[in-house]
Design a protein around this motif. Sequence first.
Motif, PDB file in Angstrom:
ATOM      1  N   ARG A  35      76.040 103.689  41.277  1.00 53.34           N
ATOM      2  CA  ARG A  35      74.854 103.043  40.726  1.00 53.34           C
ATOM      3  C   ARG A  35      73.606 103.814  41.164  1.00 53.34           C
ATOM      4  O   ARG A  35      73.670 104.735  41.964  1.00 53.34           O
ATOM      5  CB  ARG A  35      74.771 101.577  41.187  1.00 53.34           C
ATOM      6  N   GLN A 198      74.865 105.772  31.866  1.00 54.57           N
ATOM      7  CA  GLN A 198      74.361 104.512  32.405  1.00 54.57           C
ATOM      8  C   GLN A 198      72.878 104.420  32.067  1.00 54.57           C
ATOM      9  O   GLN A 198      72.171 105.423  32.071  1.00 54.57           O
ATOM     10  CB  GLN A 198      74.542 104.441  33.926  1.00 54.57           C
ATOM     11  N   ASN A 207      76.443  99.462  32.597  1.00 58.80           N
ATOM     12  CA  ASN A 207      77.101 100.328  33.574  1.00 58.80           C
ATOM     13  C   ASN A 207      77.673 101.584  32.943  1.00 58.80           C
ATOM     14  O   ASN A 207      77.642 102.653  33.557  1.00 58.80           O
ATOM     15  CB  ASN A 207      78.200  99.557  34.304  1.00 58.80           C
TER      16      ASN A 207
END
Length: 282
Positions: A35, A198, A207
């Motif tokens: 992330r 993403q 995501n």
Amino acid sequence: MIAAARKLWTLDENRLKPGVDYAINLQKGKAIWQRGDHAPEPLFKGVKREIWTKPTFVIFYNLLDNYERETGVSEVETAQEKKEISDFLDACLRTKVMQYTHKYCAKKGKAPADVAGFKKLLHNMWFSFYRRDGEGNDSCGFEHVFVGESKGEAITGFHNWIQFYIEEARKHVDYLGYVRPKHGRDDADNEDRLISVQFAWKGEEKNVSTFFVGTSPEFELALYTMCFLCSEEEKTFLEIGPYDLNIVCYRIRSKYGDKVATAYPDLLGEDPSNEFQHLTIN
């Protein structure tokens, strides 16, 4: 169907050329589980204005503002919006990729042989509303796949490069980096035609979303339609250009005909030898 998909790729006359008609800046890649923002710059560096002289591109653009972003909010279709849908399908049906798809699906017994019947089938599959979340008819296949939806704090669908480019230009999309393919080489380059990314759309994150880059709207509609109608599996393995991929299709069952719940490419890897396979299908 592998040969048929390769044929569609060669028939896509409106496909743009990387580095000529558009340019992207992939920047740093990441694993699917990572992330954070790995891309300080936008994905798209630019797209030539001339693409908006192509009829399917222009009408496709007109469709993008016809839908409520949030699931659970009932859709209301105006007379103008109905005309835009009809015009878009007519424009697609005049292209070689959609004409080939019609011929292929009809030969398989999966679509009417007449153009009017096939257009009606396309409309039902892609543009007929159904309930995804809540009590009213709040979604359709076209909205989910090509426009994108917001469900809670997550983005669902949104598998189209034109929508990405437009929303990024409007500062509504924040590109967070590309996701490395599951197999094959570990990096990507700015001429790749199929990428997984993403991003955040108006603050809500997706995501991973995979989409073609530079392809025409009619090519994507034709490819997903072919897989939806002619494959018995939820995942259809194909080789398109240099890419190994699955086309993933899920459906809404209806006594009036199945509707598209979602359809998107799942990038498996890259094999340059795919581009040189001989086409044997007519």
